[in-house]
Design an enzyme around this catalytic site. Structure first.
Site, PDB file in Angstrom:
ATOM      1  N   GLU A   1      -7.663  25.173 -11.626  1.00 53.49           N
ATOM      2  CA  GLU A   1      -8.156  25.301 -13.000  1.00 53.49           C
ATOM      3  C   GLU A   1      -7.930  24.012 -13.775  1.00 53.49           C
ATOM      4  O   GLU A   1      -6.811  23.685 -14.141  1.00 53.49           O
ATOM      5  CB  GLU A   1      -7.404  26.433 -13.712  1.00 53.49           C
ATOM      6  CG  GLU A   1      -7.704  27.815 -13.169  1.00 53.49           C
ATOM      7  CD  GLU A   1      -6.807  28.843 -13.848  1.00 53.49           C
ATOM      8  OE1 GLU A   1      -6.981  29.062 -15.050  1.00 53.49           O
ATOM      9  OE2 GLU A   1      -5.935  29.386 -13.182  1.00 53.49           O
TER      10      GLU A   1
ATOM     11  N   ASN B   1      -0.162  19.488 -23.265  1.00 55.75           N
ATOM     12  CA  ASN B   1      -0.293  18.640 -24.449  1.00 55.75           C
ATOM     13  C   ASN B   1      -0.141  19.407 -25.753  1.00 55.75           C
ATOM     14  O   ASN B   1      -0.513  18.907 -26.818  1.00 55.75           O
ATOM     15  CB  ASN B   1      -1.639  17.913 -24.426  1.00 55.75           C
ATOM     16  CG  ASN B   1      -1.667  16.856 -23.343  1.00 55.75           C
ATOM     17  OD1 ASN B   1      -0.660  16.224 -23.056  1.00 55.75           O
ATOM     18  ND2 ASN B   1      -2.819  16.688 -22.713  1.00 55.75           N
TER      19      ASN B   1
ATOM     20  N   LYS C   1       6.515  23.203 -15.265  1.00 58.72           N
ATOM     21  CA  LYS C   1       5.563  22.109 -15.119  1.00 58.72           C
ATOM     22  C   LYS C   1       4.965  22.102 -13.709  1.00 58.72           C
ATOM     23  O   LYS C   1       3.764  21.897 -13.536  1.00 58.72           O
ATOM     24  CB  LYS C   1       6.204  20.756 -15.435  1.00 58.72           C
ATOM     25  CG  LYS C   1       5.173  19.637 -15.377  1.00 58.72           C
ATOM     26  CD  LYS C   1       5.593  18.337 -16.010  1.00 58.72           C
ATOM     27  CE  LYS C   1       4.428  17.336 -15.915  1.00 58.72           C
ATOM     28  NZ  LYS C   1       4.811  15.975 -16.319  1.00 58.72           N
TER      29      LYS C   1
ATOM     30  N   HIS D   1       0.654  17.635 -28.985  1.00 57.23           N
ATOM     31  CA  HIS D   1       0.535  16.198 -28.755  1.00 57.23           C
ATOM     32  C   HIS D   1      -0.595  15.547 -29.554  1.00 57.23           C
ATOM     33  O   HIS D   1      -0.546  14.346 -29.808  1.00 57.23           O
ATOM     34  CB  HIS D   1       0.365  15.912 -27.257  1.00 57.23           C
ATOM     35  CG  HIS D   1       1.659  15.968 -26.502  1.00 57.23           C
ATOM     36  ND1 HIS D   1       2.437  17.104 -26.440  1.00 57.23           N
ATOM     37  CD2 HIS D   1       2.346  15.016 -25.797  1.00 57.23           C
ATOM     38  CE1 HIS D   1       3.522  16.864 -25.705  1.00 57.23           C
ATOM     39  NE2 HIS D   1       3.482  15.605 -25.314  1.00 57.23           N
TER      40      HIS D   1
ATOM     41  N   GLU E   1      10.512  18.720 -25.730  1.00 58.96           N
ATOM     42  CA  GLU E   1       9.613  18.968 -24.587  1.00 58.96           C
ATOM     43  C   GLU E   1      10.070  20.202 -23.793  1.00 58.96           C
ATOM     44  O   GLU E   1       9.256  20.915 -23.206  1.00 58.96           O
ATOM     45  CB  GLU E   1       9.532  17.743 -23.666  1.00 58.96           C
ATOM     46  CG  GLU E   1       8.980  16.487 -24.329  1.00 58.96           C
ATOM     47  CD  GLU E   1       7.441  16.387 -24.300  1.00 58.96           C
ATOM     48  OE1 GLU E   1       6.774  17.242 -23.686  1.00 58.96           O
ATOM     49  OE2 GLU E   1       6.921  15.439 -24.922  1.00 58.96           O
TER      50      GLU E   1
ATOM     51  N   HIS F   1       8.936   9.920 -29.498  1.00 57.91           N
ATOM     52  CA  HIS F   1       7.835  10.765 -29.044  1.00 57.91           C
ATOM     53  C   HIS F   1       8.182  12.253 -29.191  1.00 57.91           C
ATOM     54  O   HIS F   1       7.397  13.044 -29.730  1.00 57.91           O
ATOM     55  CB  HIS F   1       7.493  10.431 -27.596  1.00 57.91           C
ATOM     56  CG  HIS F   1       6.403  11.292 -27.016  1.00 57.91           C
ATOM     57  ND1 HIS F   1       5.107  11.252 -27.486  1.00 57.91           N
ATOM     58  CD2 HIS F   1       6.415  12.218 -26.024  1.00 57.91           C
ATOM     59  CE1 HIS F   1       4.374  12.127 -26.801  1.00 57.91           C
ATOM     60  NE2 HIS F   1       5.146  12.718 -25.907  1.00 57.91           N
TER      61      HIS F   1
ATOM     62  N   HIS G   1       0.413  12.455 -31.660  1.00 62.70           N
ATOM     63  CA  HIS G   1      -0.238  11.155 -31.492  1.00 62.70           C
ATOM     64  C   HIS G   1      -0.633  10.571 -32.851  1.00 62.70           C
ATOM     65  O   HIS G   1      -0.491   9.366 -33.093  1.00 62.70           O
ATOM     66  CB  HIS G   1      -1.467  11.319 -30.596  1.00 62.70           C
ATOM     67  CG  HIS G   1      -2.276  10.073 -30.446  1.00 62.70           C
ATOM     68  ND1 HIS G   1      -1.819   8.964 -29.763  1.00 62.70           N
ATOM     69  CD2 HIS G   1      -3.504   9.742 -30.923  1.00 62.70           C
ATOM     70  CE1 HIS G   1      -2.740   8.013 -29.805  1.00 62.70           C
ATOM     71  NE2 HIS G   1      -3.764   8.456 -30.511  1.00 62.70           N
TER      72      HIS G   1
ATOM     73  N   ARG H   1       0.814  -1.235   0.000  1.00 64.03           N
ATOM     74  CA  ARG H   1       0.000   0.000   0.000  1.00 64.03           C
ATOM     75  C   ARG H   1       0.843   1.280   0.000  1.00 64.03           C
ATOM     76  O   ARG H   1       0.382   2.333   0.440  1.00 64.03           O
ATOM     77  CB  ARG H   1      -0.969   0.031   1.181  1.00 64.03           C
ATOM     78  CG  ARG H   1      -1.984  -1.105   1.150  1.00 64.03           C
ATOM     79  CD  ARG H   1      -3.171  -0.828   2.069  1.00 64.03           C
ATOM     80  NE  ARG H   1      -4.049  -1.974   2.119  1.00 64.03           N
ATOM     81  CZ  ARG H   1      -4.009  -2.919   3.045  1.00 64.03           C
ATOM     82  NH1 ARG H   1      -3.126  -2.830   4.024  1.00 64.03           N
ATOM     83  NH2 ARG H   1      -4.846  -3.925   3.007  1.00 64.03           N
TER      84      ARG H   1
ATOM     85  N   LYS I   1       2.753  11.108 -11.934  1.00 63.45           N
ATOM     86  CA  LYS I   1       2.056  10.065 -12.703  1.00 63.45           C
ATOM     87  C   LYS I   1       2.903   8.804 -12.772  1.00 63.45           C
ATOM     88  O   LYS I   1       4.057   8.844 -13.168  1.00 63.45           O
ATOM     89  CB  LYS I   1       1.772  10.557 -14.126  1.00 63.45           C
ATOM     90  CG  LYS I   1       0.641  11.566 -14.209  1.00 63.45           C
ATOM     91  CD  LYS I   1       0.311  11.869 -15.665  1.00 63.45           C
ATOM     92  CE  LYS I   1      -0.910  12.773 -15.777  1.00 63.45           C
ATOM     93  NZ  LYS I   1      -1.238  13.068 -17.179  1.00 63.45           N
TER      94      LYS I   1
ATOM     95  N   ARG J   1      -3.635  22.007 -17.016  1.00 64.30           N
ATOM     96  CA  ARG J   1      -2.756  20.873 -17.277  1.00 64.30           C
ATOM     97  C   ARG J   1      -2.831  20.405 -18.730  1.00 64.30           C
ATOM     98  O   ARG J   1      -1.866  19.869 -19.275  1.00 64.30           O
ATOM     99  CB  ARG J   1      -3.095  19.716 -16.316  1.00 64.30           C
ATOM    100  CG  ARG J   1      -1.999  18.685 -16.222  1.00 64.30           C
ATOM    101  CD  ARG J   1      -2.100  17.876 -14.941  1.00 64.30           C
ATOM    102  NE  ARG J   1      -1.065  16.853 -14.889  1.00 64.30           N
ATOM    103  CZ  ARG J   1      -0.660  16.237 -13.786  1.00 64.30           C
ATOM    104  NH1 ARG J   1      -1.189  16.550 -12.631  1.00 64.30           N
ATOM    105  NH2 ARG J   1       0.260  15.321 -13.812  1.00 64.30           N
TER     106      ARG J   1
END
Lengths: 361, 361
Positions: free
Chosen positions: B237, B245, B227, B248, B185, B265, B252, B121, B143, B241
């Site tokens: 807001e 992108n 970031k 992107h 990036e 990428h 993609h 956990r 993430k 975030r």
């Protein structure tokens, strides 16, 4: 219906307790960010209650994208079953706002809760526990997990539900033995920190075990409130939460010693609490009369107050790690200074523990 | 060494940026609740840097219980690899206080981070990203994830590290092409919200790509700071975030259209940002000169400013879901009103998007 709010700041949530809740879909619908969900249940509980819950949700405007029925039993609380749940969520095109609703006992709640915690980095989760044990234990604390072949609950997360429905009607089909095993955990809350609740249980045990909705609701409410207070206190005092393990060190020895076959967890906890009381009495901490009240309540509730006759005292000590004391960590016990007054200590002579176990075989 | 603190209340943590950090074990040791850890790396990075890191940790009193070397590549970011990590953690008898340290690029960080989030956990987690992309992207945001055969990053959690070490020395062995892809990036942060940073990059691109420690540290620091500000703002807001992108959606389409084989990428993001700029210019939002500055910087950095010649414009629109616009959700674009001023809109005529892609093939 009684409602208890588990206070966790932004993650606070209500526990609704009482009869007729499964069909009251709005209790769930009102907490969801989008009107869609996937139901996770098992092959035993699903046929009994899934329809009622689904109808209630649909009446409240919530669409069930899928209903996943897991095989019943702790041996299925595995990464493999979890994979199946992920597959079904993806096949149902569940998105980040799709809720996962767990309908069942502790196994379903633990596994579905962990799926909800990790699917797309977390989706809304709803608990509908259908055993007394799950209603008084899993409903508070946010623990989710699956087992690993090398250990129970090794893979998991802390993840809070949006709402918990503890429907006392769903206990109607619970086998007597499981009801009693859940009741052992109810008694535990009184013993740890709530003498008035213990006295209530002495008076109402028979009504609870006869599934009287009023008495059940009160017992569940007071159990959840006690656990919620312990969990909240734990954010400051690290040792508080450990008190929830009263009787569990001995219970673990019974479960391991019997190979997790004959004894339900709650039954082992009942015998374990008597052993903890016995240690406390022999250490001069707990009065004779309090010790008798504890044994009497558990016995009158049809719970075991002795361990298995064929489990040797030495085996208890071995499993509890008492034999390893010399090489580092001392065994810490949860003992009682009175009914409603548990505390933790490492200062217990091995001889006292040995005598107490001997006396409870 | 530069240090940036990511402000997240109780879960705040430092990002240390500069040369010589891998061997400075105290930067990690001081953040851990117990002096033991398991290192997770991959077969490419492990042989290059694990020893340095391990020696530094040991000198600071941290014992490494195990060193897990994963196979290199996104195709290994799976539940099966995750199981291997759990197995090794259990076999090493890692407990709740044992840290998981990720040494490697985004794949190692995502997978080891998810293992740390879910083992017992949640155990302490440390990130040591060794690619420019991971240093400017994965270091902030919390993430973690693994892929599912039906979708990327479908199983994951938000989980914050105790500390991040972005050692610029570890970029010394990064292939030029991957360094440039990471630089795309970096440029993105300037384009989204930091015109002064964009100007800095125009001036120092060559120094950064020549791996000058001072220029790299500055670029990484300002990227992470941008970031971190976006992620913090996002708690209020919800759309902030999404600006991360930029480029992107087009990227993609390039990655999917080419089967995730030929384009890194970051390369796809570079071409995608030019397309976003082209759409913005044609919509009358972005000046001719700003558009040229964007293309010029990326081109001078050796990054692609056009998509693959054999990918048809119709295929872009199909992958981007433009063809499905009528049946519900409109495609939302991140566009530029200037360098450092990105915003999101769904109000873009299909013809403009089509012309912009046509111009960038």
């Amino acid at each position: 219906m009684k409602t208890l709010t588990v206070a966790l700041g932004e993650r606070s949530y209500p526990i609704h307790i009482g009869p007729d809740l499964l069909k009251t879909g709005s209790l769930v619908a009102d907490t969801l960010p989008a009107p869609r969900a996937v139901l996770v249940t098992n092959e035993t509980v699903g046929p009994l209650y899934a329809r009622q819950l689904a109808d209630g949700l649909e009446a409240a405007g919530v669409t069930l994208l899928d209903r996943i029925e897991l095989a019943d039993g702790e041996q299925h609380k595995t990464p493999a079953t979890l994979e199946q749940v992920y597959d079904r969520l993806l096949e149902a095109r569940a998105d980040r706002k799709t809720a996962v609703i767990a309908l069942g006992g502790g196994v379903v709640g633990d596994l579905a809760g962990f799926a909800a915690a990790t699917y797309q980095r977390g989706v809304p989760f709803v608990q509908v526990p259908t055993t007394l044990l799950a209603q008084v234990d899993a409903a508070v604390g946010g623990k989710t997990a699956v087992n690993h072949r090398l250990g129970k609950n090794m893979i998991g997360a802390f993840y809070q539900p949006r709402v918990v429905l503890a429907d006392t009607d769903s206990l109607g089909t619970l086998p007597d033995r499981e009801l009693r095993a859940g009741f052992a955990e109810v008694v535990k809350y009184g013993l740890i920190r709530d003498p008035a609740f213990f006295a209530y249980l002495e008076e109402h045990a028979q009504a609870i075990l006869a599934r009287d909705p009023e008495a059940l609701s009160e017992a569940i409410y007071r159990s959840c409130r006690n656990k919620a207070e312990v969990v909240a206190a734990d954010e400051r005092e690290a040792d508080q939460r450990a008190l929830l393990n009263l009787g569990h060190t001995f219970a673990h020895a019974i479960e391991t010693g019997t190979g997790y076959t004959d004894w339900l967890h709650g039954e082992a906890v009942a015998a374990g609490m008597v052993m903890a009381a016995e240690v406390s009495r022999r250490a001069g901490l707990l009065s004779e009369s309090d010790t008798q009240r504890i044994t009497a309540l558990l016995k009158a509730s049809g719970l075991p107050v002795k361990g298995p006759a064929d489990l040797a005292t030495d085996r208890y000590l071995e499993i509890m790690g008492v034999d390893k004391k010399a090489s580092g960590g001392a065994v810490r016990y949860i003992l009682l200074e009175g009914i409603g007054r548990a505390f933790m200590t490492a200062e217990v002579p091995e001889a006292v523990v040995r005598e107490a176990i001997d006396a409870c075989r």
